[in-house]
Design a protein around this motif. Structure first.
Motif, PDB file in Angstrom:
ATOM      1  N   TYR A 354       0.823  -1.207   0.000  1.00 15.79           N
ATOM      2  CA  TYR A 354       0.000   0.000   0.000  1.00 15.79           C
ATOM      3  C   TYR A 354       0.867   1.272   0.000  1.00 15.79           C
ATOM      4  O   TYR A 354       0.519   2.256  -0.645  1.00 15.79           O
ATOM      5  CB  TYR A 354      -0.913   0.018   1.232  1.00 15.79           C
ATOM      6  CG  TYR A 354      -1.808  -1.188   1.309  1.00 15.79           C
ATOM      7  CD1 TYR A 354      -3.058  -1.185   0.725  1.00 15.79           C
ATOM      8  CD2 TYR A 354      -1.398  -2.358   1.955  1.00 15.79           C
ATOM      9  CE1 TYR A 354      -3.898  -2.294   0.782  1.00 15.79           C
ATOM     10  CE2 TYR A 354      -2.221  -3.473   2.020  1.00 15.79           C
ATOM     11  CZ  TYR A 354      -3.465  -3.438   1.435  1.00 15.79           C
ATOM     12  OH  TYR A 354      -4.275  -4.536   1.493  1.00 15.79           O
ATOM     13  N   HIS A 365      -1.270   8.484  12.503  1.00 17.64           N
ATOM     14  CA  HIS A 365      -2.568   9.021  12.080  1.00 17.64           C
ATOM     15  C   HIS A 365      -2.503   9.643  10.689  1.00 17.64           C
ATOM     16  O   HIS A 365      -3.541   9.800  10.035  1.00 17.64           O
ATOM     17  CB  HIS A 365      -3.082  10.050  13.098  1.00 17.64           C
ATOM     18  CG  HIS A 365      -2.324  11.350  13.082  1.00 17.64           C
ATOM     19  ND1 HIS A 365      -1.197  11.559  13.856  1.00 17.64           N
ATOM     20  CD2 HIS A 365      -2.531  12.506  12.386  1.00 17.64           C
ATOM     21  CE1 HIS A 365      -0.745  12.782  13.638  1.00 17.64           C
ATOM     22  NE2 HIS A 365      -1.528  13.378  12.765  1.00 17.64           N
ATOM     23  N   LEU A 368      -3.932   7.455   7.963  1.00 22.70           N
ATOM     24  CA  LEU A 368      -5.339   7.109   8.127  1.00 22.70           C
ATOM     25  C   LEU A 368      -6.216   8.251   7.635  1.00 22.70           C
ATOM     26  O   LEU A 368      -5.836   9.427   7.706  1.00 22.70           O
ATOM     27  CB  LEU A 368      -5.656   6.789   9.590  1.00 22.70           C
ATOM     28  CG  LEU A 368      -4.835   5.650  10.217  1.00 22.70           C
ATOM     29  CD1 LEU A 368      -5.241   5.453  11.656  1.00 22.70           C
ATOM     30  CD2 LEU A 368      -5.016   4.357   9.424  1.00 22.70           C
ATOM     31  N   LYS A 369      -7.397   7.919   7.173  1.00 24.36           N
ATOM     32  CA  LYS A 369      -8.279   8.921   6.567  1.00 24.36           C
ATOM     33  C   LYS A 369      -8.979   9.788   7.611  1.00 24.36           C
ATOM     34  O   LYS A 369      -9.029  11.016   7.489  1.00 24.36           O
ATOM     35  CB  LYS A 369      -9.314   8.222   5.682  1.00 24.36           C
ATOM     36  CG  LYS A 369     -10.297   9.157   5.000  1.00 24.36           C
ATOM     37  CD  LYS A 369     -11.284   8.378   4.149  1.00 24.36           C
ATOM     38  CE  LYS A 369     -12.301   9.304   3.496  1.00 24.36           C
ATOM     39  NZ  LYS A 369     -13.299   8.552   2.688  1.00 24.36           N
ATOM     40  N   ASP A 370      -9.536   9.172   8.633  1.00 24.91           N
ATOM     41  CA  ASP A 370     -10.403   9.894   9.565  1.00 24.91           C
ATOM     42  C   ASP A 370      -9.736  10.233  10.889  1.00 24.91           C
ATOM     43  O   ASP A 370     -10.062  11.261  11.499  1.00 24.91           O
ATOM     44  CB  ASP A 370     -11.668   9.063   9.840  1.00 24.91           C
ATOM     45  CG  ASP A 370     -12.460   8.799   8.567  1.00 24.91           C
ATOM     46  OD1 ASP A 370     -12.507   9.710   7.711  1.00 24.91           O
ATOM     47  OD2 ASP A 370     -13.013   7.692   8.421  1.00 24.91           O
ATOM     48  N   ASP A 372      -7.418  11.756  13.512  1.00 22.53           N
ATOM     49  CA  ASP A 372      -6.439  12.838  13.593  1.00 22.53           C
ATOM     50  C   ASP A 372      -5.532  12.615  14.794  1.00 22.53           C
ATOM     51  O   ASP A 372      -5.619  11.598  15.495  1.00 22.53           O
ATOM     52  CB  ASP A 372      -7.139  14.200  13.672  1.00 22.53           C
ATOM     53  CG  ASP A 372      -8.100  14.304  14.860  1.00 22.53           C
ATOM     54  OD1 ASP A 372      -8.010  13.456  15.772  1.00 22.53           O
ATOM     55  OD2 ASP A 372      -8.930  15.230  14.866  1.00 22.53           O
ATOM     56  N   ASP A 393     -10.966   2.366   9.909  1.00 20.52           N
ATOM     57  CA  ASP A 393     -10.511   3.596   9.247  1.00 20.52           C
ATOM     58  C   ASP A 393      -9.775   3.216   7.966  1.00 20.52           C
ATOM     59  O   ASP A 393      -9.193   2.133   7.861  1.00 20.52           O
ATOM     60  CB  ASP A 393      -9.584   4.399  10.162  1.00 20.52           C
ATOM     61  CG  ASP A 393      -9.519   5.867   9.775  1.00 20.52           C
ATOM     62  OD1 ASP A 393      -9.944   6.214   8.645  1.00 20.52           O
ATOM     63  OD2 ASP A 393      -9.052   6.675  10.597  1.00 20.52           O
ATOM     64  N   HIS A 394      -9.808   4.119   6.992  1.00 23.25           N
ATOM     65  CA  HIS A 394      -9.166   3.860   5.706  1.00 23.25           C
ATOM     66  C   HIS A 394      -7.659   4.066   5.798  1.00 23.25           C
ATOM     67  O   HIS A 394      -7.183   5.003   6.454  1.00 23.25           O
ATOM     68  CB  HIS A 394      -9.731   4.797   4.638  1.00 23.25           C
ATOM     69  CG  HIS A 394     -11.085   4.378   4.133  1.00 23.25           C
ATOM     70  ND1 HIS A 394     -12.213   4.409   4.926  1.00 23.25           N
ATOM     71  CD2 HIS A 394     -11.483   3.906   2.914  1.00 23.25           C
ATOM     72  CE1 HIS A 394     -13.257   3.991   4.214  1.00 23.25           C
ATOM     73  NE2 HIS A 394     -12.853   3.670   3.004  1.00 23.25           N
ATOM     74  N   LEU A 396      -4.504   5.257   3.885  1.00 28.02           N
ATOM     75  CA  LEU A 396      -4.196   6.114   2.741  1.00 28.02           C
ATOM     76  C   LEU A 396      -2.941   5.592   2.058  1.00 28.02           C
ATOM     77  O   LEU A 396      -1.819   5.857   2.485  1.00 28.02           O
ATOM     78  CB  LEU A 396      -4.006   7.568   3.208  1.00 28.02           C
ATOM     79  CG  LEU A 396      -5.214   8.190   3.923  1.00 28.02           C
ATOM     80  CD1 LEU A 396      -4.889   9.595   4.394  1.00 28.02           C
ATOM     81  CD2 LEU A 396      -6.437   8.205   3.001  1.00 28.02           C
ATOM     82  N   HIS A 400      -4.443   4.771  -3.658  1.00 27.05           N
ATOM     83  CA  HIS A 400      -5.861   4.706  -3.326  1.00 27.05           C
ATOM     84  C   HIS A 400      -6.046   4.667  -1.813  1.00 27.05           C
ATOM     85  O   HIS A 400      -5.113   4.384  -1.052  1.00 27.05           O
ATOM     86  CB  HIS A 400      -6.510   3.462  -3.938  1.00 27.05           C
ATOM     87  CG  HIS A 400      -6.348   3.354  -5.426  1.00 27.05           C
ATOM     88  ND1 HIS A 400      -7.054   4.150  -6.298  1.00 27.05           N
ATOM     89  CD2 HIS A 400      -5.552   2.553  -6.189  1.00 27.05           C
ATOM     90  CE1 HIS A 400      -6.705   3.847  -7.543  1.00 27.05           C
ATOM     91  NE2 HIS A 400      -5.791   2.884  -7.503  1.00 27.05           N
ATOM     92  N   SER A 401      -7.283   4.947  -1.413  1.00 25.64           N
ATOM     93  CA  SER A 401      -7.690   4.781  -0.025  1.00 25.64           C
ATOM     94  C   SER A 401      -8.367   3.420   0.106  1.00 25.64           C
ATOM     95  O   SER A 401      -9.201   3.045  -0.725  1.00 25.64           O
ATOM     96  CB  SER A 401      -8.660   5.898   0.370  1.00 25.64           C
ATOM     97  OG  SER A 401      -9.214   5.647   1.643  1.00 25.64           O
ATOM     98  N   HIS A 402      -8.016   2.655   1.159  1.00 25.25           N
ATOM     99  CA  HIS A 402      -8.504   1.295   1.315  1.00 25.25           C
ATOM    100  C   HIS A 402      -9.213   1.158   2.664  1.00 25.25           C
ATOM    101  O   HIS A 402      -8.659   1.559   3.699  1.00 25.25           O
ATOM    102  CB  HIS A 402      -7.338   0.293   1.265  1.00 25.25           C
ATOM    103  CG  HIS A 402      -6.486   0.420   0.042  1.00 25.25           C
ATOM    104  ND1 HIS A 402      -6.725  -0.296  -1.107  1.00 25.25           N
ATOM    105  CD2 HIS A 402      -5.393   1.192  -0.219  1.00 25.25           C
ATOM    106  CE1 HIS A 402      -5.810   0.020  -2.020  1.00 25.25           C
ATOM    107  NE2 HIS A 402      -4.997   0.922  -1.499  1.00 25.25           N
TER     108      HIS A 402
END
Length: 659
Positions: A354, A365, A368-370, A372, A393-394, A396, A400-402
């Motif tokens: 990834y 963090h 990660l997408k969400d 913080d 959580d996705h 990054l 792509h975001s997974h």
């Protein structure tokens, strides 16, 4: 971990440990608490037991050391001799492991004083060996107040830890011996008349060289040197020590020795040397300069100890750590090590799928997408208190975001202090795709089911609640004889999920063909059974019910294949009618029986799969007074049953005879 007791020892090990006796040369283990505390702690953590005990005895079975570690209290205590000996005695005598999984079921140890005093129900002890002859001088125990059962492979870890204790004891013994030998050597050096005698009887290999001569030749070796290397004294006197070196000897170590001797300083190194037969051994080498009254160096004296066994044990431990690393890389999950501040320290190879070039000390963090920085701080605080936590959580990635689910756990050191965290991530992409496909398949299944209907003569209602997105249940009906007869079938394929749903579609087609035939209900089931044997694999079978209602007479004919009961309610009674029959797809040539009852106007019947009917009793049904109340009750049962199994039903109210 250490090797089993019968490890490979060199000639020097044999010489030094052949006649080891704890009682003749006290080990002073009380002065070396740390390694044994660490072993005891590791035992408790590895086996998840509250107590571990290490006991050592001398040749007369007298206790010289005993340590008990209590995991919950993190407490180290020392135990009495007499009580311990009652338990360790059999191990000292038989040299075999003792396993007591449940003392209440063991006549020998049920009332044993040791078990009663410590309130142990479970106890396992493994011998601690000593010396090259592997004499048993003690044991390692794990104990618990409740019965425990461990696989044989798990208990081999106790053997490894016992070997670790052995290595520690022998190392302490050798250290004590070396200290004693050094004192003897210094004393001998002060008295030249006693020097040769002392050196000849010292167990360590001794070399003395003369730096006042060209090439610093050997001027003396003792008997231990000849045993260790295989060289006779006459073969080496007058030569430089470099003949002990070989192709795998570290040149940097040689440079360190050369520099220390040039500076007239003491040095201690571990160096790979070679015997006369060119087999290698690891040499713990100490070199000290000998000076005269004027402060000039007249000789160098070297003490050599064969530490091959210890180095092998260290290399084995390193290999096991490497194997653990390989295991982490083989795991299909993403694994990321995080420090206490939330920064990335390490990762396994799966993470590189990834993020191609991850960075050390990069904030976790930020990938990660969400989540913080404050959210991560809160999450790690929760992990600290609860030991683990799962979040979604996705990740990054570079492109792509997974979608990921992350299980974050605490990393503890030997003192049970948190030094970091491990985040194990599972990619949910495939699961989400499969879930969407299953939902679509379930929608198609539902759309293909016939709809309820109501007329002046009959009312038909259905229930359909899959346990998952798709169902192994299905049903159907068709009108016959110009609308004077209604044929109904209900099927339940064993299992859940997509395989059952696919099999259901095939069996449903067979029933659609069967109900159109003019044969009896029993013959229809026999025909379906024959065809199902060819369609379904041996792992699947089908429960089914086929029914025909004559609207002119109220005659209800039915035949069962494993769907062995249905509900009947009239103005006079509510009952569950049993009608046993063989499952479809199990036996070739199976036969079935047709039954019939006559419905009066207002009577109703309910045919249901086991997700409903198995959760229903006649006592529960007595509280229902009409068709609507019965349907409401079955809907409630189906809602509960669908959590575990597919739940389907076809309910029929005979309203009025057809003229």
């Amino acid at each position: 971990m250490s090797q089993p007791p019968h490890d490979n020892k060199t000639d020097s090990d044999d010489n030094q440990t052949r006649n080891m006796r704890v009682d003749k040369d006290p080990l002073n283990l009380q002065d070396h608490q740390e390694p044994f505390c660490n072993i005891a702690k590791m035992i408790c953590k590895t086996f998840h037991v509250p107590y571990s005990i290490i006991s050592v005895y001398d040749e007369q079975s007298k206790q010289v050391y005993s340590l008990k570690y209590t995991l919950n209290e993190k407490l180290v205590t020392f135990m009495s001799d007499e009580l311990n000996l009652s338990m360790i005695g059999p191990i000292l005598k038989t040299k075999e492991q003792v396993i007591i999984e449940d003392s209440s079921k063991n006549e020998t140890y049920k009332d044993h004083p040791f078990m009663l005093v410590h309130k142990f129900s479970f106890l396992t002890g493994h011998p601690i060996y000593f010396g090259c002859d592997n004499d048993v001088i003690g044991a390692i125990f794990i104990g618990d107040i409740k019965p425990r059962y461990f696989a044989k492979e798990k208990l081999t870890i106790l053997e490894d830890l016992s070997q670790w204790a052995k290595i520690q004891i022998e190392h302490i013994y050798k250290t004590n011996q070396d200290l004693k030998q050094k004192k003897e050597l210094l004393k001998a050096q002060e008295n030249n008349n006693l020097l040769n005698e002392a050196l000849q009887h010292i167990s360590s290999s001794v070399i003395i060289t003369d730096p006042t001569q060209a090439n610093n030749p050997i001027s003396y070796v003792n008997k231990a040197f000849t045993k260790l290397t295989g060289y006779a004294a006459k073969e080496v006197i007058g030569k430089n020590c470099r003949f002990l070196q070989g192709e795998d000897t570290d040149p940097n170590t040689i440079d360190k020795i050369r520099c220390a001797m040039k500076a007239g300083e003491n040095i201690e190194v571990e160096i790979l040397n070679y015997k006369k037969d060119r087999t290698f051994f690891w040499n713990e080498l100490q070199i000290n300069p000998i000076k005269n009254a004027q402060g000039n160096i007249t000789h160098f004296i070297g003490l050599q100890n064969d530490i091959t066994s210890r180095k092998n044990a260290e290399q084995n431990r390193s290999k096991k750590l490497a194997d653990q690393s390989n295991l982490l890389n083989a795991i299909p999950n993403v694994i990321i090590m995080i420090d206490k501040k939330g920064n990335i320290l390490k990762w396994n190879k799966k993470f590189l799928d990834y993020v191609i070039e991850p960075k050390e000390n990069y904030p976790f963090h930020m990938i990660l997408k969400d989540l913080d920085q404050e959210g991560l701080r809160t999450t790690l605080s929760q992990v600290t208190h609860n030991h683990s936590l799962t979040v979604v959580d996705h990740l990054l990635g570079d492109e792509h975001s997974h979608p990921f689910t992350w299980t974050i756990g605490s990393l503890l050191n030997s003192d049970e202090e948190i030094y970091g965290y491990a985040a194990v991530g599972t990619d949910l992409t495939n699961e989400q795709n499969i879930e969407m496909e299953m939902m679509e398949a379930g929608n198609i299944q539902r759309k293909l089911l016939p709809q309820p209907f109501k007329s002046d003569h009959i009312q038909l209602e259905t229930i359909y609640k899959p346990a998952q997105f798709v169902s192994g249940d299905s049903f159907g009906y068709t009108w016959k004889n110009r609308g004077t007869k209604l044929a109904i079938y209900l099927i339940d394929i064993m299992g859940h999920g997509m395989p059952s749903a696919i099999n259901t579609s095939a069996v449903k087609l067979l029933f659609q063909q069967a109900v159109a035939q003019s044969s009896s209900l029993a013959e229809k089931l026999a025909d379906v059974n024959t065809k199902t044997m060819d369609i379904l694999s041996s792992d699947y079978f089908t429960a089914a019910m086929i029914v025909e209602l004559d609207l002119r007479t109220g005659k209800l004919s039915y035949a069962s294949a494993g769907m062995n009961k249905f509900i009947y309610q009239s103005s006079l009674e509510t009952t569950i009618i049993k009608n046993p029959g063989t499952y479809l797809g199990l036996f070739e040539g199976a036969t079935f029986t047709e039954h019939e009852i006559t419905l009066q106007e207002g009577d109703h019947v309910h045919f249901a799969t086991d997700g409903i009917i198995d959760l229903t009793s006649e006592d529960q049904l007595k509280s229902t007074n009409n068709f609507e109340e019965m349907m409401f009750h079955l809907q409630m049962v189906a809602s509960e049953g669908s959590l575990q199994d597919d739940s389907s039903a076809v309910s029929l109210l005979y309203r009025k005879k057809l003229k």
